[in-house]
Enzyme design. Structure first.
Site, PDB file in Angstrom:
ATOM      1  N   TYR A  65      -8.956  -8.260  -6.196  1.00  0.00           N
ATOM      2  CA  TYR A  65      -7.795  -7.719  -6.899  1.00  0.00           C
ATOM      3  C   TYR A  65      -7.459  -8.477  -8.177  1.00  0.00           C
ATOM      4  O   TYR A  65      -6.630  -8.032  -8.945  1.00  0.00           O
ATOM      5  CB  TYR A  65      -6.574  -7.730  -5.970  1.00  0.00           C
ATOM      6  CG  TYR A  65      -6.607  -6.642  -4.941  1.00  0.00           C
ATOM      7  CD1 TYR A  65      -5.703  -5.594  -4.987  1.00  0.00           C
ATOM      8  CD2 TYR A  65      -7.550  -6.648  -3.918  1.00  0.00           C
ATOM      9  CE1 TYR A  65      -5.741  -4.585  -4.050  1.00  0.00           C
ATOM     10  CE2 TYR A  65      -7.593  -5.652  -2.977  1.00  0.00           C
ATOM     11  CZ  TYR A  65      -6.684  -4.623  -3.040  1.00  0.00           C
ATOM     12  OH  TYR A  65      -6.721  -3.618  -2.119  1.00  0.00           O
ATOM     13  N   ARG A  73       0.844  -1.194   0.000  1.00  0.00           N
ATOM     14  CA  ARG A  73       0.000   0.000   0.000  1.00  0.00           C
ATOM     15  C   ARG A  73       0.879   1.244   0.000  1.00  0.00           C
ATOM     16  O   ARG A  73       2.016   1.216   0.485  1.00  0.00           O
ATOM     17  CB  ARG A  73      -0.891   0.010   1.245  1.00  0.00           C
ATOM     18  CG  ARG A  73      -1.864  -1.140   1.327  1.00  0.00           C
ATOM     19  CD  ARG A  73      -2.582  -1.159   2.674  1.00  0.00           C
ATOM     20  NE  ARG A  73      -3.500  -2.278   2.757  1.00  0.00           N
ATOM     21  CZ  ARG A  73      -3.171  -3.472   3.256  1.00  0.00           C
ATOM     22  NH1 ARG A  73      -1.962  -3.688   3.733  1.00  0.00           N
ATOM     23  NH2 ARG A  73      -4.068  -4.435   3.285  1.00  0.00           N
ATOM     24  N   HIS A 108      -3.118   2.685  -5.971  1.00  0.00           N
ATOM     25  CA  HIS A 108      -3.964   1.517  -5.724  1.00  0.00           C
ATOM     26  C   HIS A 108      -4.176   0.703  -7.000  1.00  0.00           C
ATOM     27  O   HIS A 108      -4.307  -0.524  -6.945  1.00  0.00           O
ATOM     28  CB  HIS A 108      -5.297   1.921  -5.101  1.00  0.00           C
ATOM     29  CG  HIS A 108      -5.936   0.782  -4.377  1.00  0.00           C
ATOM     30  ND1 HIS A 108      -5.446   0.284  -3.189  1.00  0.00           N
ATOM     31  CD2 HIS A 108      -7.008   0.017  -4.684  1.00  0.00           C
ATOM     32  CE1 HIS A 108      -6.189  -0.745  -2.803  1.00  0.00           C
ATOM     33  NE2 HIS A 108      -7.142  -0.917  -3.692  1.00  0.00           N
ATOM     34  N   LYS A 143      -2.293  -2.063   7.509  1.00  0.00           N
ATOM     35  CA  LYS A 143      -3.574  -2.202   8.200  1.00  0.00           C
ATOM     36  C   LYS A 143      -3.569  -3.326   9.227  1.00  0.00           C
ATOM     37  O   LYS A 143      -4.169  -3.208  10.277  1.00  0.00           O
ATOM     38  CB  LYS A 143      -4.688  -2.473   7.178  1.00  0.00           C
ATOM     39  CG  LYS A 143      -5.036  -1.280   6.325  1.00  0.00           C
ATOM     40  CD  LYS A 143      -6.168  -1.654   5.383  1.00  0.00           C
ATOM     41  CE  LYS A 143      -6.596  -0.476   4.549  1.00  0.00           C
ATOM     42  NZ  LYS A 143      -7.686  -0.835   3.636  1.00  0.00           N
ATOM     43  N   HIS A 158      -3.503  -9.053   3.107  1.00  0.00           N
ATOM     44  CA  HIS A 158      -4.933  -9.224   3.369  1.00  0.00           C
ATOM     45  C   HIS A 158      -5.135 -10.291   4.440  1.00  0.00           C
ATOM     46  O   HIS A 158      -4.350 -11.231   4.547  1.00  0.00           O
ATOM     47  CB  HIS A 158      -5.670  -9.655   2.105  1.00  0.00           C
ATOM     48  CG  HIS A 158      -5.711  -8.603   1.054  1.00  0.00           C
ATOM     49  ND1 HIS A 158      -5.738  -8.901  -0.291  1.00  0.00           N
ATOM     50  CD2 HIS A 158      -5.729  -7.250   1.126  1.00  0.00           C
ATOM     51  CE1 HIS A 158      -5.779  -7.772  -0.991  1.00  0.00           C
ATOM     52  NE2 HIS A 158      -5.768  -6.768  -0.149  1.00  0.00           N
ATOM     53  N   ARG A 206      -1.478  -1.761  -7.203  1.00  0.00           N
ATOM     54  CA  ARG A 206      -1.749  -2.919  -6.347  1.00  0.00           C
ATOM     55  C   ARG A 206      -2.626  -3.942  -7.062  1.00  0.00           C
ATOM     56  O   ARG A 206      -2.369  -5.147  -7.018  1.00  0.00           O
ATOM     57  CB  ARG A 206      -2.461  -2.437  -5.078  1.00  0.00           C
ATOM     58  CG  ARG A 206      -1.832  -2.886  -3.811  1.00  0.00           C
ATOM     59  CD  ARG A 206      -2.414  -2.132  -2.630  1.00  0.00           C
ATOM     60  NE  ARG A 206      -3.192  -2.981  -1.749  1.00  0.00           N
ATOM     61  CZ  ARG A 206      -2.676  -3.858  -0.919  1.00  0.00           C
ATOM     62  NH1 ARG A 206      -1.386  -4.037  -0.863  1.00  0.00           N
ATOM     63  NH2 ARG A 206      -3.445  -4.572  -0.136  1.00  0.00           N
TER      64      ARG A 206
END
Length: 163
Positions: A120, A7, A85, A29, A111, A88
């Site tokens: 994705y 990210r 993004h 995250k 994730h 990604r």
């Protein structure tokens, strides 16, 4: 970003102490994780001033996004969803197209669930055709088959009666 799929905030947070020979430590995250990197990425990171420096001092995450968006403009990459993004998503799609598995991709992208990772890797029609040609069982058997070896189509009425 293109090598790792990290990210933008994770990239922004990289410091020299986070860079090893074959991986980087990022904080995202889900907390801290180690992400594999290529030798090319390692060399580029070692040559870059970290924290990221702009013309007016350290870059913010938004400033780094702007740098990436402008680079994409110069590369002729257009569209409303242009930016870090999108890179990604590109990493995810290309990983799967190259034969990578969804579980490794999940871990690479950081994730917690493969359900998120599947978002994705949505395939465009040409990608799906390419994958089908690569993995079709019948295509793999084609060199060993002739049309005379293929089964007859089913009867029209299902009772064995030809029409």
């Amino acid at each position: 970003l293109l090598d790792t799929g990290i990210r933008i905030g994770e990239a922004w947070g990289i410091r020299l102490a986070d860079i090893a020979d074959d991986r980087i430590r990022v904080i995202g995250k889900g907390g801290a994780r180690e992400v594999p990197i290529s030798r090319v990425t390692r060399n580029l990171l070692m040559e870059t001033l970290l924290p990221w420096e702009g013309q007016r001092g350290p870059l913010t995450v938004a400033g780094l996004c702007d740098v990436i968006s402008r680079a994409m403009d110069r590369a002729g990459i257009s569209g409303a969803k242009r930016g870090p993004h999108r890179i990604r998503h590109t990493v995810g799609r290309e990983w799967i197209l190259a034969g990578g598995d969804i579980v490794s991709l999940r871990d690479l992208l950081g994730h917690s669930s493969t359900v998120t990772t599947q978002i994705y890797v949505t395939m465009a029609a040409p990608d799906l055709v390419r994958q089908h040609r690569r993995y079709s069982i019948l295509q793999a058997l084609a060199p060993y088959l002739s049309t005379s070896q293929l089964p007859e189509p089913p009867d029209a009425d299902g009772a064995g009666n030809r029409r």
